[in-house]
Design a protein around this motif. Structure first.
Motif, PDB file in Angstrom:
ATOM      1  N   MET A  10       0.862  -1.180   0.000  1.00 28.57           N
ATOM      2  CA  MET A  10       0.000   0.000   0.000  1.00 28.57           C
ATOM      3  C   MET A  10       0.903   1.236   0.000  1.00 28.57           C
ATOM      4  SD  MET A  10      -2.896   0.820   2.877  1.00 28.57           S
ATOM      5  CE  MET A  10      -1.707   1.033   4.211  1.00 28.57           C
ATOM      6  N   SER A  11       0.930   1.957  -1.122  1.00 27.69           N
ATOM      7  CA  SER A  11       1.936   3.012  -1.246  1.00 27.69           C
ATOM      8  C   SER A  11       1.400   4.407  -1.517  1.00 27.69           C
ATOM      9  CB  SER A  11       2.937   2.636  -2.340  1.00 27.69           C
ATOM     10  OG  SER A  11       2.243   2.431  -3.549  1.00 27.69           O
ATOM     11  N   VAL A  23     -13.428  -2.956   1.039  1.00 25.92           N
ATOM     12  CA  VAL A  23     -14.071  -3.151   2.341  1.00 25.92           C
ATOM     13  C   VAL A  23     -15.524  -2.690   2.300  1.00 25.92           C
ATOM     14  CG1 VAL A  23     -14.054  -2.454   4.768  1.00 25.92           C
ATOM     15  CG2 VAL A  23     -11.898  -2.971   3.613  1.00 25.92           C
ATOM     16  N   LYS A  24     -15.754  -1.567   1.658  1.00 30.65           N
ATOM     17  CA  LYS A  24     -17.117  -1.043   1.609  1.00 30.65           C
ATOM     18  C   LYS A  24     -18.026  -1.872   0.712  1.00 30.65           C
ATOM     19  CE  LYS A  24     -16.378   3.425   3.517  1.00 30.65           C
ATOM     20  NZ  LYS A  24     -16.759   4.823   3.595  1.00 30.65           N
ATOM     21  N   ILE A  52     -12.960  -9.421   5.762  1.00 31.14           N
ATOM     22  CA  ILE A  52     -12.342  -8.145   5.397  1.00 31.14           C
ATOM     23  C   ILE A  52     -10.951  -8.391   4.826  1.00 31.14           C
ATOM     24  CG2 ILE A  52     -11.387  -6.011   6.346  1.00 31.14           C
ATOM     25  CD1 ILE A  52     -13.795  -6.099   8.346  1.00 31.14           C
ATOM     26  N   SER A  53     -10.222  -9.249   5.487  1.00 30.88           N
ATOM     27  CA  SER A  53      -8.875  -9.583   5.036  1.00 30.88           C
ATOM     28  C   SER A  53      -8.909 -10.169   3.629  1.00 30.88           C
ATOM     29  CB  SER A  53      -8.249 -10.581   6.012  1.00 30.88           C
ATOM     30  OG  SER A  53      -6.980 -10.982   5.570  1.00 30.88           O
ATOM     31  N   GLU A  54      -9.855 -11.065   3.382  1.00 31.84           N
ATOM     32  CA  GLU A  54      -9.980 -11.705   2.076  1.00 31.84           C
ATOM     33  C   GLU A  54     -10.314 -10.680   0.994  1.00 31.84           C
ATOM     34  OE1 GLU A  54      -9.189 -14.785   1.452  1.00 31.84           O
ATOM     35  OE2 GLU A  54      -9.706 -14.647  -0.679  1.00 31.84           O
ATOM     36  N   ALA A  59      -8.416  -7.487  -3.658  1.00 30.49           N
ATOM     37  CA  ALA A  59      -8.143  -6.189  -4.293  1.00 30.49           C
ATOM     38  C   ALA A  59      -6.673  -6.054  -4.673  1.00 30.49           C
ATOM     39  CB  ALA A  59      -8.561  -5.060  -3.356  1.00 30.49           C
ATOM     40  N   GLY A  60      -5.861  -7.028  -4.256  1.00 25.29           N
ATOM     41  CA  GLY A  60      -4.467  -7.054  -4.673  1.00 25.29           C
ATOM     42  C   GLY A  60      -3.453  -6.752  -3.592  1.00 25.29           C
ATOM     43  N   TYR A  61      -3.921  -6.761  -2.340  1.00 25.63           N
ATOM     44  CA  TYR A  61      -3.006  -6.401  -1.250  1.00 25.63           C
ATOM     45  C   TYR A  61      -2.947  -7.498  -0.203  1.00 25.63           C
ATOM     46  CZ  TYR A  61      -3.494  -1.959  -3.554  1.00 25.63           C
ATOM     47  OH  TYR A  61      -3.512  -0.987  -4.519  1.00 25.63           O
ATOM     48  N   GLU A  62      -1.781  -8.134  -0.135  1.00 24.82           N
ATOM     49  CA  GLU A  62      -1.562  -9.127   0.920  1.00 24.82           C
ATOM     50  C   GLU A  62      -1.674  -8.422   2.260  1.00 24.82           C
ATOM     51  OE1 GLU A  62      -0.986 -12.385   0.753  1.00 24.82           O
ATOM     52  OE2 GLU A  62      -1.093 -12.459  -1.435  1.00 24.82           O
ATOM     53  N   ASN A  63      -2.229  -9.124   3.220  1.00 29.21           N
ATOM     54  CA  ASN A  63      -2.396  -8.473   4.524  1.00 29.21           C
ATOM     55  C   ASN A  63      -2.534  -9.512   5.617  1.00 29.21           C
ATOM     56  OD1 ASN A  63      -5.507  -8.799   5.301  1.00 29.21           O
ATOM     57  ND2 ASN A  63      -5.333  -8.627   3.081  1.00 29.21           N
TER      58      ASN A  63
END
Ligand SMILES: [Cu+2]
Length: 68
Positions: A10-11, A23-24, A52-54, A59-63
């Motif tokens: 996330m940049s 998320v929304k 939410i994590s999934e 969306a393309g962001y590992e978390n």
């Protein structure tokens, strides 16, 4: 519930917008705030953290969840 996640890659504001949208898509009432410097996202939502994590991952962001 308040969820805290560490998000990789996330940049910029575009990334934040993409994550917020993801998320929304799950919960239109969710409140999302991001800290780009720390790479952390806080989500206030009744939706469970795993979902939410999934959504953020899709969306393309590992978390991963941060255990406070
Ligand atoms: Cu970006």
């Amino acid at each position: 519930m308040n969820h805290q996640l560490k998000v990789t890659g996330m940049s910029c504001g575009h990334c934040v917008a993409a994550i917020e949208k993801a998320v929304k898509g799950l919960d239109a009432q969710a409140e999302v705030s991001a800290d780009l410097e720390k790479g952390e996202v806080a989500v206030s939502s009744d939706v469970e953290l795993a979902s939410i994590s999934e959504a953020i991952k899709e969306a393309g962001y590992e978390n991963q969840a941060i255990n406070a």
